[in-house]
Scaffold this active site. Structure first.
Site, short mmCIF file in Angstrom:
data_model
loop_
_atom_site.label_atom_id
_atom_site.label_comp_id
_atom_site.label_asym_id
_atom_site.label_seq_id
_atom_site.Cartn_x
_atom_site.Cartn_y
_atom_site.Cartn_z
CG ASN A 298 -0.17 0.16 2.51
OD1 ASN A 298 0.93 -0.34 2.68
ND2 ASN A 298 -0.75 0.90 3.44
CB CYS A 300 2.48 4.18 4.36
SG CYS A 300 1.81 5.83 4.25
CD GLU A 302 0.92 0.75 6.20
OE1 GLU A 302 -0.29 1.05 6.23
OE2 GLU A 302 1.76 1.35 5.50
#
Length: 796
Positions: A298, A300, A302
């Site tokens: 995704n 970011c 994570e």
């Protein structure tokens, strides 16, 4: 809120679908601080057509709790939905747990899209590429963020057999996705965010690494290079590695690994992009390798996901997992256990209640049922416990807490599986032959920029960003906002003077502040007080016991070297991190100069200077100002905050002077705007036509050549020109504006009711240090960029 109030609230009549009456709620307020309340009112509460909230904060939490609890009836028609709703409500309103933003925004509303993270496939065909663009638009419209691997696309210059043409390569197609994101503003609640990933062995890798060197490009993308084990081993021995054609799957050349690695590091040092992910490490933890390989994450980084997979996230507030004891604070493991089980239950219910934007996403998501339970308030918890962030004790505590969350979370998922069944792809997964869990993954450390503001705690696993900062308000007043824990400790220890708070606000940390005990300084550390290796060690400690990945930013001081960044990348790889994001303070504030414009400006200056030397100029005397002036004020959003432009008229109704005030930027921006206003006023009072001034100022750019929003605002000077242009149009076309100077009432300025521009700004402005929504300072944390003042997040 006391128990009696909870009882009256939660035992009230519950809303049913369509025909049910709205439940009555007690007027007592949930204990949320002013920042959190402001963010909820601006971004989360239901609003009418005029933008006014039509639900209270308590009603919002009840809407979410009641909606998510309805999933109980899908598994047991006799389930006590109301009891589960009360449990979920208490967990959220006590600020012990918060789901991701789309769940808070959309649960119980028409949209009902509850997931934050999506990954879409991009295959090597025009049909697949534009199908992905369409799906991206649907996801961003519903409030989600998207990740893509562009590694399957053939490189630029490669042949296209169907047309006998030449491929333009993955970077050119990324601009198509970027434009689609820019066109969709998601209703003003969450802006679109993308992750673009390319494998390090792709033929276009060197161009990809530098694709965001120009800060005006791909502003809706985070980018990361997908690093393989083979590449990292080649870096260690200073060897070469193969470059693979995605079309033929065969080597087409080789590159020196350290040369590529050095380029990645240099660009990250320069402006933070690209980040890196260690793709083989991610796939070692892929719970369903029989279904497919992980290629992307995704926005970011994570949440590694398969193509067409989505995930919903939630975070436990560790600062609420403490007990006050005789000699200080202790950690409440029993409370954490109880919260973990309820949170896993909540997140699994979200999967059932979610309204997925695409059928294939629903199928894949429900086949694996991934959830991501993480934490926030970690730094606050350490401060309460008296443990320095950059200490062995903090690392040990991080491992202990996260291993506990992972263990209890998996236990809760297995318990749910007994009632509801294991996730459908369990057979053939890493859980095959064991007690299958309900969810293929349970834990994720996600960015909590906005929900941590609501919860009134520190973000994710990050240290505090600042202990105090100065907020500039419209009237020119400066307010010092102090971290509540710092304020509490300062008051208890007797060093909470206004002068000290001003000094801390100026410096951001206690590092060089005199008069503060050393034990306080050691505990109240900020992100820039902490050496980069401690950032990585903390990330690795949490990653050790996290199913998915950890979102975190390694903050560097401005004077950090390229070698410092390289050392962190190597350390992240060796300690088992699945990726790393760095930000060097101030690195994105330096813009790339347009050499053509630079030469043109120099030439124009030289010409003007020559003309002034050759021809004597008769000076004009500016018309004196009277005691009273009337005018209008125009508000325009800029990257430095809201710019208020007041245009006053003389007694004959002609534009006579301009005053400007910049919302919350302060510093050089305010002085420059004041200077522009003074010089423009001088020109107007000297007889220069307003149209001539507009022509000179319109189009001046301080960063991007394309501008932003419907008005294409390029700079503060361009904004002033647009305000003047609007004023001149008003003078021409509106009879009531023809003689503002004749209006009675004694007002110094007239604020027109419709005199507001609300341009949507690209995230490039964030890289200059000012929030485009409110103009406050922004933080680089959690692998993202967020404004603690209004809740704006670059990552959606």
């Amino acid at each position: 809120m006391d128990q009696d109030i909870y009882s009256r609230l939660l035992n009230s009549a519950l809303p049913q679908k369509k025909t049910a009456k709205k439940p009555k709620h007690d007027h007592a307020r949930v204990e949320i601080n002013e920042n959190g309340r402001r963010v909820l009112e601006k971004r989360y509460l239901r609003k009418d057509q005029d933008g006014s909230p039509v639900e209270t904060i308590e009603e919002m939490f009840w809407r979410v709790a009641r909606n998510i609890a309805e999933a109980e009836a899908k598994f047991d028609p006799a389930a006590d939905v109301e009891d589960t709703a009360r449990e979920f409500y208490r967990m959220m309103t006590s600020l012990e747990f918060m789901p991701n933003s789309p769940t808070l925004m959309n649960a119980g509303r028409e949209l009902q899209q509850l997931s934050a993270c999506f990954v879409l496939p991009v295959e090597d065909s025009m049909e697949s590429i534009f199908e992905a663009v369409k799906h991206t638009a649907l996801i961003h419209k519903s409030g989600g963020g998207t990740g893509f691997s562009f590694s399957r696309l053939r490189p630029s210059g490669d042949s296209v057999g169907s047309t006998s043409g030449i491929s333009s390569g993955p970077i050119s197609f990324m601009t198509v996705f970027d434009s689609a994101t820019e066109a969709i503003k998601q209703g003003g609640t969450r802006r679109g965010a993308n992750m673009g990933i390319l494998r390090v062995d792709h033929p276009d890798i060197m161009n990809f690494i530098v694709c965001k060197e120009d800060n005006s490009k791909l502003n809706n993308f985070n980018i990361s290079v997908s690093l393989t084990e083979a590449f990292m081993k080649a870096v260690e021995v200073d060897g070469e590695y193969d470059i693979i054609s995605p079309r033929t799957k065969t080597p087409v050349g080789s590159l020196r690994a350290r040369e590529v690695f050095d380029k990645i590091v240099k660009m990250a040092w320069k402006n933070g992009d690209p980040g890196v992910i260690f793709i083989d490490q991610m796939n070692r933890d892929n719970p369903t390798p029989h279904i497919g390989a992980i290629e992307s994450t995704n926005p970011c980084g994570e949440q590694p996901l398969l193509p067409y997979e989505s995930c919903n996230l939630g975070s436990i507030n560790l600062s609420r997992m403490l007990t006050l004891e005789r000699d200080g604070y202790g950690f409440d493991w029993e409370k954490l256990d109880d919260t973990i089980r309820k949170a896993v239950h909540f997140l699994d219910n979200v999967i059932e209640m979610n309204k997925y934007p695409i059928t294939e996403i629903e199928r894949v998501t429900k086949s694996n049922r991934k959830i991501g339970l993480g934490v926030m308030g970690f730094a606050d918890m350490l401060i309460r416990l008296g443990v320095p962030y950059n200490s062995e004790e903090a690392i040990e505590l991080a491992e202990k807490i996260m291993s506990f969350i992972q263990e209890k979370g998996r236990d809760a998922s297995v318990d749910l599986a007994r009632e509801r069944g294991a996730f459908p792809n369990c057979k053939g997964s890493i859980f095959d032959g064991k007690k299958g869990p309900r969810n293929a993954t349970v834990t994720t450390i996600a960015p909590t920029g906005t929900i941590s503001i609501i919860a009134g705690c520190s973000s994710g696993i990050e240290p505090l960003f600042a202990l105090a900062f100065t907020r500039n308000v419209m009237e020119g007043t400066e307010l010092i906002e102090v971290n509540p824990l710092f304020e509490e400790i300062a008051r208890e220890r007797g060093f909470d003077s206004p002068e000290l708070m001003q000094e801390v606000a100026k410096k951001g940390s206690l590092h060089d502040v005199e008069g503060i005990p050393e034990d306080v300084k050691s505990v109240l550390v900020t992100s820039h007080d902490i050496a980069p290796d401690w950032h990585i060690r903390m990330q690795a400690a949490f990653q050790k016991y996290t199913d998915n990945a950890v979102s975190k930013t390694v903050n560097f001081p401005n004077e950090a070297t390229v070698a410092d960044v390289a050392e962190v990348y190597i350390m992240a790889y060796r300690t088992g991190c699945k990726g790393v994001t760095v930000y060097r303070d101030g690195s994105r504030e330096v813009q790339v100069l347009n050499k053509g414009s630079e030469k043109k400006e120099a030439k124009e200056i030289a010409t003007v200077e020559s003309a002034e030397m050759a021809v004597p100029v008769q000076s004009a005397k500016p018309k004196p100002r009277g005691e009273v002036a009337f005018g209008v004020t125009r508000k325009i959003k800029t990257g430095c905050g809201n710019l208020y432009v007041t245009i006053n008229e003389d007694e004959e109704g002609r534009p006579f002077e301009i005053f400007t005030q910049i919302g919350k930027a302060g510093g050089c921006v305010s002085s420059q705007c004041e200077a522009m206003g003074r010089m423009t006023s001088l020109a107007l009072r000297s007889g220069i036509q307003a149209e001539e001034i507009v022509q000179q100022m319109r189009g001046i750019s301080c960063h991007l050549p394309v501008g932003f929003g419907g008005g294409k605002v390029m700079s503060c000077s361009d904004a002033m020109a647009q305000a003047m242009d609007w004023y001149l149009g008003l003078k021409r076309n509106t009879a009531s504006a023809l003689s503002l100077g004749s209006m009675a009432g004694g007002l110094g300025s007239l604020n027109m009711p419709n005199s507001k521009l609300d341009f949507t700004l690209a995230p490039e402005l964030m890289k200059r240090g000012a929030c485009p929504d409110c103009g406050s300072a922004v933080e680089h944390s959690d692998g993202c960029l967020v404004c603690r003042g209004c809740g704006y997040s670059e990552c959606g």
